[in-house]
Structures are given as C-alpha cells and as structure tokens.
Design a protein around this motif. Sequence first.
Motif: not given
Length: 587
Positions: A199-209, A255-265
């Motif tokens: 989580s943290g997309g509003e801070f410019g973190v890079i999303g990852r799984v 610093t492109g965002g794309g946070a994976t904050w809701l988890g997966g299936t």
Amino acid sequence: MTSWKLLATASACALSLGLASPSMADVSIEDVVNDAKSANDVLTSGLGGQGQRYSPLDAVNKDNVSGLAPAWAMSLGGEKMRGQQAQPLVKDGVMYITGSYSRAWAIDVKTGRELWQYDHRLPEGILPCCDVINRGGALIGDKFIFGTLDAKLVALSAKTGKVVWTKEIDDYKAGYSYTAAPLIVPTKAHGPLLVTGVSGGEFGVIGRVEARKVDNGELVWSRPTIEGHMGTLNGKESTMTGKKNETWPGDLWKTGGGATWLGGTYDDETKLVFFGAGNPAPWNSHMRPGDNKWSCSRIAIDPETGEIKWGFQTTPNDGWDFDGVNEVVSFDLDGTKAVATADRNGFFYVLNRENGKFIRGFPFVEKITWAKGLDENGKPIYVPENRPGNPAKSADGKKGENVFAVPSFLGGKNQQPMAYSPKTKLFYVPANEWGMDIHNEPVTYKQGAAYLGAGFTIKTIFDDHIGALKAVDPATGKIVFQVNNKAPLWGGVLTTGGGLVFYGTPEGELKAIDDTTGKELWSFNTGSGIVAPPVTWEQDGEQMISVLSGWGGAVPLWGGEVAKTVSNLNQGGMVWTFKLPKKVAGN
Ligand code: CA
Ligand code: CA
C-alpha cells in the motif's frame, strides 16, 4: 499419551481460559485450495481462492431468514475504534479476525469469548492513506499471518497469538503500509507461498507483488507492477516488468505508483495469481503522457516464477485516481474460464482468465463522464474535454481547468468485495454513484509526502442514494436489479445456496435480500457502520453468519461534501454472529 500429559494439557487449558478450549487450527495447503467446497470452515479471504464469496449452505434460506437472531457479539475494545474492514476466518471452532490499528484476535465461535489478542506496536509517523484499517489475515499450518500499518508481515501462532516471525515489507517512512489479507498459494517449486502486495500509491511508492515462504517469511520472488523495474526470484534479479520507457516518459516510472494494496485472488484451475495495480503517480496525468503500464491494470502472475502471464489495463493514462486494484473473481461463463472485475472507473469487465482477452465490458454505474464507452478491445473511449485540464496551459501555470467527473475518485466500486452466485449466475456489486470536482496542479516528488498534483471534492449525483447493491449479469451486461442505499456502500457481499445475498451498510444494518428480486428479507442494526464483508459457515449442524461492525475507512476522511452527510454515523468495533434460534415456544 501418558495420563500425566493429559492432565497437564487439561490444566493448562483450564488455567489460561477457565473453560474447555476448542481445538486449534492446523490448516494444510489442500484445505486452503479446497476452501470453497468445505462449508464448515472459512480459510481464505473470498471464501475460496477464486473469490466468489459464495457458500452452498442453505439451512438459512428465503423461507426462514426472517427469524435470524444474534448468537453473540464481541467488542474490539480500547480507544482504537476506527474502521473495521476485516473478513473473519473460521477453523475448528475458532474465529480469527483483525481490527483497526493492526490488532488480531482468536475467538471461541460458540461463546464469543476471546482466546487471545495481539496488539502490534506501531511506531510514530505511519502513513496510512485511508484510515487505520486492516482487511484480515491468512491461515496456514499452525499460523495466522497478517500485515500491519508499518508495512510488516506478522506470523502468529494460531494457538497462542504469540509471534512466530516478522518481516518488513518496506520502509513505512517512505509511505509503505499494509492492510490487505495475504493470499496463500500452492506451488510445486517452493511449497505454499504467502503472496502479498504493498500500500502507498498516493506517496509514489512502486507497486509490487511478493511471495514468501510461510514457515519463515523468506522472500521467494518479487514482481513490480510498473514498467522498467526489475523482478527477483530466489534472491537474484529475474526479468524486467515491460520495457523501460515504452509507455512512461523520462524518469516518471521510477516513482510511478501502481500500488497493489487490495491483495489478490488465486485460481487453482489455471494456477494463476490475479492482482490489481493502483493509480499511476502523480494524479496529474499531463506529467506522464502514455499508457503508464501496468498502473490501473489487472495482472495474472505465475506463482512458480513471479512472471506476468497477462495484463489488462482498465484506465490507461489515468487522470482520476481510478486504481485498478479491485478483486478479480474467477467463474465459469458457459464453459469459458472467465474472470470478472468491477473497476473504480465505473465499468464492469469480463475477461478470459487463461489469456486476459477481453470478452465484454459495460458500465455498472450511471452518468459516467470520462469515457463514452469501451472499444472492441475493452479500451476506454475517452471524452477529452472531461479530463482535468493541464495546469501548464493555465494563465498562471498553477491550476488546470476544473471538471466534474463521474465516478468520483473513490470509485464506482472501491475495496468492498463483490460476490458471485453460481446458482443465479449473477454478480452482486456493492456500487456507489457519485461524482467529483477535480483539477490538476504542478507537483514534484518528495519521499514520504503525498504525490498527487490534484485538488478535488466529492459530490452526490442522485438525491436519494449514493450506494447501490447491483445484481449484474456477466453474460449480457444487464443490471437485473439494484437496491439503493443513502450512504455509500463500503462493506462486502456474501451469497449463499439458500438464495440469499448478505451485505452491510454504513447506517449499521446487516441485510439479507432475495438473490433473484432484491427484496429485503431480513435486517439487523449492529450499532455502528458496516464496512466489512460477511461470512457464513456450518458449526455443529447450525449455519452461522458473522460480520464486523465499525464505521470508518476512506469515506469519512476523503468524502468531501459527502463526508458531511455521513458525519452523524457513530464509530464502533464489534464482531456480530447470527444463527436461527432453537425453538423456545416448544410447539
Ligand atoms: Ca471452507
Ligand atoms: Ca489511489
């Protein structure tokens, strides 16, 4: 076992609990994979890896649900009553939940008595975007594992609540946190893996799984969601996500965002993990011309290697904070292995789950402004004048032209999970119909600071409702029925073999409606707003239904004019459990 050992065990239980203890979890990977089929437990977020949130139980049904009554309720206590968004897990008579401020509990499901409580020690300066919530944990082996607001994963002994291991996902000072329920996935190469996002997309973190070993939290693979970043496998670099600068200009991808904050299936038929990626950073889309992959996308990942098998972008070059994180639910579409997802952007997508091919898409909310519709490949047909204006083209260069956009940035649907019923072949989507004024501003990246470049306020678009529980036919795109709700819906949905759809409202009601007509059949006031998904399971021959109650989450914090309309709703923190009462009149 010798008799003195039996005695010692018995007295230890008596000492710690004052009564006989229910047996404790020992959850195999087969148990996790088969969760949707076992009606006597709830082992995964989504009531099965596919995320359908359907239980075949029918003891509680259309004919008798009007008699449903509370069995017990338990308070989450303390001074920490904020939004409660967790889905309970249940195994062998014990319920496992998480609560606001990174807390966790085990509860005896027969009495509602607390067996243990874990309070994570949070540092000063955590940066949660949208309330201090948590969406639940994962059960595997003898552990209960969940994520914390300071971006750690904590594995607890399911039996005692004591910490077995802790791993840092990333630096909370840079804006990372964790709120989603972790996903447990079987692999041939690594055994069961714990798969999580950031989580943290509003801070410019890079999303990852990321995938970790469940025994010790050791990292196995990592897959960034933003093009140009390198993945890892077994401690070494693996492959780059996409091709650097293909859909991102200059250095913005860093610093492109794309946070994976809701988890997966996870779908065991195709052996694929599905995650969504949030908005690109910053919100000001004029700074990053291009599609900005894989922000605002769904991606399918091979859990053996962490490689992306397919991606589908719902909002290329997003300018509205339409995070593409919403859950990807696997289902059978007349013989086609399909997935469905209801996007923040207001469109409902049906894809082929084997290759990500677009099957169909359609609006599930009304009055969408930003796109006219979807083309034959599922790409939005933009309405250019309805994109917030470029601040660089304004008179003083500081504020772009304001537009009114529908949906609002909190979305046609947000974190609250939808459910699917294989009986009716309908999805039940907890939708919201609202809009926003939004404009763009210049912004520069600074670590740990909000990275938006936008100003906004949410407004209503209908007098009588924002929330609308919509029954959606994925085969035709028709809304079969909808049940409007004054406040925005923020809790999840459950469907059952008894022909019922359960969902909660911010006004505090847990409701059961008829799955073919939407007629309300039962309602109970839980005393605070519901922003969590209900569950059901069978306990000693009785069907139980549980939900957390406790108003909070993003709406009161970010809701603009709408937040004022819900400011009368009271906070709370209770787990409620319901069942049909045994007859007391004796007839
Ligand atoms: Ca189960
Ligand atoms: Ca966002």
